[in-house]
Motif scaffolding. Structure first.
Motif, mmCIF file in Angstrom:
data_model
loop_
_atom_site.group_PDB
_atom_site.id
_atom_site.type_symbol
_atom_site.label_atom_id
_atom_site.label_comp_id
_atom_site.label_asym_id
_atom_site.label_seq_id
_atom_site.Cartn_x
_atom_site.Cartn_y
_atom_site.Cartn_z
ATOM 1 N N ALA A 83 2.521 4.447 -3.533
ATOM 2 C CA ALA A 83 1.392 4.723 -4.426
ATOM 3 C C ALA A 83 0.196 3.932 -3.914
ATOM 4 O O ALA A 83 0.345 2.883 -3.276
ATOM 5 C CB ALA A 83 1.713 4.321 -5.863
ATOM 6 N N SER A 84 -1.005 4.445 -4.181
ATOM 7 C CA SER A 84 -2.227 3.748 -3.771
ATOM 8 C C SER A 84 -3.321 4.004 -4.793
ATOM 9 O O SER A 84 -3.247 4.952 -5.578
ATOM 10 C CB SER A 84 -2.675 4.211 -2.384
ATOM 11 N N ALA A 85 -4.339 3.151 -4.759
ATOM 12 C CA ALA A 85 -5.468 3.285 -5.682
ATOM 13 C C ALA A 85 -6.690 2.591 -5.094
ATOM 14 O O ALA A 85 -6.563 1.668 -4.279
ATOM 15 C CB ALA A 85 -5.130 2.659 -7.038
ATOM 16 N N VAL A 86 -7.856 3.038 -5.516
ATOM 17 C CA VAL A 86 -9.115 2.377 -5.181
ATOM 18 C C VAL A 86 -9.587 1.655 -6.434
ATOM 19 O O VAL A 86 -9.647 2.243 -7.516
ATOM 20 C CB VAL A 86 -10.173 3.394 -4.693
ATOM 21 N N GLY A 127 9.908 -4.188 -0.848
ATOM 22 C CA GLY A 127 8.602 -3.686 -1.254
ATOM 23 C C GLY A 127 7.489 -4.394 -0.517
ATOM 24 O O GLY A 127 7.686 -5.475 0.062
ATOM 25 N N ARG A 128 6.316 -3.777 -0.545
ATOM 26 C CA ARG A 128 5.137 -4.373 0.074
ATOM 27 C C ARG A 128 3.912 -3.994 -0.740
ATOM 28 O O ARG A 128 3.765 -2.844 -1.160
ATOM 29 C CB ARG A 128 4.971 -3.904 1.508
ATOM 30 N N LEU A 129 3.037 -4.964 -0.959
ATOM 31 C CA LEU A 129 1.761 -4.764 -1.636
ATOM 32 C C LEU A 129 0.674 -5.183 -0.662
ATOM 33 O O LEU A 129 0.752 -6.265 -0.068
ATOM 34 C CB LEU A 129 1.695 -5.612 -2.902
ATOM 35 N N ARG A 130 -0.332 -4.315 -0.486
ATOM 36 C CA ARG A 130 -1.391 -4.586 0.490
ATOM 37 C C ARG A 130 -2.739 -4.213 -0.105
ATOM 38 O O ARG A 130 -2.868 -3.185 -0.770
ATOM 39 C CB ARG A 130 -1.148 -3.774 1.759
ATOM 40 N N VAL A 131 -3.743 -5.038 0.150
ATOM 41 C CA VAL A 131 -5.111 -4.808 -0.311
ATOM 42 C C VAL A 131 -6.021 -4.741 0.914
ATOM 43 O O VAL A 131 -6.018 -5.650 1.740
ATOM 44 C CB VAL A 131 -5.591 -5.938 -1.246
ATOM 45 N N ALA A 132 -6.795 -3.658 1.015
ATOM 46 C CA ALA A 132 -7.714 -3.492 2.151
ATOM 47 C C ALA A 132 -9.097 -3.150 1.628
ATOM 48 O O ALA A 132 -9.236 -2.564 0.553
ATOM 49 C CB ALA A 132 -7.215 -2.379 3.073
ATOM 50 N N PRO A 133 -10.134 -3.497 2.378
ATOM 51 C CA PRO A 133 -11.486 -3.144 1.942
ATOM 52 C C PRO A 133 -11.803 -1.677 2.233
ATOM 53 O O PRO A 133 -11.389 -1.130 3.243
ATOM 54 C CB PRO A 133 -12.372 -4.058 2.789
ATOM 55 N N LEU A 141 10.371 4.774 -8.604
ATOM 56 C CA LEU A 141 9.604 3.682 -7.994
ATOM 57 C C LEU A 141 8.130 4.055 -7.859
ATOM 58 O O LEU A 141 7.246 3.284 -8.248
ATOM 59 C CB LEU A 141 10.195 3.314 -6.635
ATOM 60 N N ALA A 142 7.844 5.230 -7.312
ATOM 61 C CA ALA A 142 6.458 5.630 -7.072
ATOM 62 C C ALA A 142 5.687 5.870 -8.358
ATOM 63 O O ALA A 142 4.573 5.360 -8.536
ATOM 64 C CB ALA A 142 6.418 6.882 -6.197
ATOM 65 N N ARG A 143 6.262 6.652 -9.273
ATOM 66 C CA ARG A 143 5.532 7.073 -10.477
ATOM 67 C C ARG A 143 5.787 6.203 -11.699
ATOM 68 O O ARG A 143 4.984 6.186 -12.624
ATOM 69 C CB ARG A 143 5.888 8.515 -10.812
ATOM 70 N N TYR A 164 5.162 1.641 -9.270
ATOM 71 C CA TYR A 164 3.986 1.366 -8.448
ATOM 72 C C TYR A 164 2.709 1.958 -9.034
ATOM 73 O O TYR A 164 1.699 1.259 -9.172
ATOM 74 C CB TYR A 164 4.175 1.878 -7.019
ATOM 75 N N ALA A 165 2.694 3.242 -9.359
ATOM 76 C CA ALA A 165 1.473 3.885 -9.868
ATOM 77 C C ALA A 165 0.995 3.261 -11.181
ATOM 78 O O ALA A 165 -0.196 2.959 -11.309
ATOM 79 C CB ALA A 165 1.669 5.390 -10.004
ATOM 80 N N PRO A 166 1.864 3.031 -12.175
ATOM 81 C CA PRO A 166 1.383 2.371 -13.391
ATOM 82 C C PRO A 166 0.862 0.954 -13.135
ATOM 83 O O PRO A 166 -0.095 0.513 -13.768
ATOM 84 C CB PRO A 166 2.611 2.344 -14.310
ATOM 85 N N GLY A 167 1.485 0.246 -12.195
ATOM 86 C CA GLY A 167 0.998 -1.087 -11.853
ATOM 87 C C GLY A 167 -0.393 -1.034 -11.246
ATOM 88 O O GLY A 167 -1.281 -1.813 -11.611
ATOM 89 N N LEU A 168 -0.614 -0.100 -10.344
ATOM 90 C CA LEU A 168 -1.937 0.044 -9.730
ATOM 91 C C LEU A 168 -2.965 0.515 -10.756
ATOM 92 O O LEU A 168 -4.125 0.089 -10.723
ATOM 93 C CB LEU A 168 -1.869 0.992 -8.540
ATOM 94 N N ASP A 169 -2.555 1.374 -11.676
ATOM 95 C CA ASP A 169 -3.458 1.817 -12.733
ATOM 96 C C ASP A 169 -3.868 0.635 -13.619
ATOM 97 O O ASP A 169 -5.028 0.515 -14.009
ATOM 98 C CB ASP A 169 -2.802 2.914 -13.569
ATOM 99 N N ALA A 170 -2.926 -0.252 -13.902
ATOM 100 C CA ALA A 170 -3.248 -1.443 -14.693
ATOM 101 C C ALA A 170 -4.240 -2.335 -13.942
ATOM 102 O O ALA A 170 -5.161 -2.906 -14.554
ATOM 103 C CB ALA A 170 -1.973 -2.214 -15.027
#
Length: 144
Positions: free
Chosen positions: A6-9, A92-98, A127-129, A132-138
């Motif tokens: 999952a990803s988010a801006v 798992g892996r969490l990554r933040v990029a500009p 895992l994805a929906r 990960y996705a709810p975490g990124l939405d938060a």
């Protein structure tokens, strides 16, 4: 080995988001469904090898060990030691990029796991929906 992704801006800089999420012990502050979380030995939450213990719905327990952290890449990776889901060998892996043209942060969260064939597809979606996705939405809401 299946991969969930999952990803988010987010409307914040990569540095701002990374300074918050790099705390491996603060997941309960921002992750929906995590009721409590702590670093088991009480040590620093950015120490490779530390284990976070998360309590979710119905007193479900997740234990995850920080396997590595890279501040230059703004990422950390971990292995799941214990969880109520029918998966094994999960990482798992969490990554933040500009996002260079807007100054925002692009956040990715993914994991690889093994499961019995009958569970593989459902666990990939869970895992994805469901994680990960709810975490990124938060995080998106947190950073406006």
């Amino acid at each position: 080995m299946p991969r969930s992704y999952a990803s988010a801006v987010l409307n914040a800089s990569a540095e701002e988001v990374w300074s918050y999420v790099r705390d491996f012990g603060n997941l309960a502050e921002w992750m929906p469904g995590v009721e409590t979380g702590l670093i088991e030995d009480g040590g620093p939450s950015d120490r490779v090898g530390c284990v976070r213990r998360l309590i979710g719905p119905g007193d479900s327990v997740f234990r995850e060990r920080l396997s590595g952290m890279d501040d230059a890449d703004r990422s950390y990776w971990y292995e799941i030691l214990e969880c109520p889901l029918p998966i094994r060998g999960a990482r798992g892996r969490l990554r933040v990029a500009p996002v260079t043209d807007t100054g925002q942060a692009f956040v990715e969260w993914w994991g690889d796991f093994s499961a019995d064939a009958a569970d593989e597809r459902a666990m990939g979606k869970t895992l994805a929906r469901g994680i990960y996705a709810p975490g990124l939405d938060a995080l998106r809401k947190r950073f406006g």
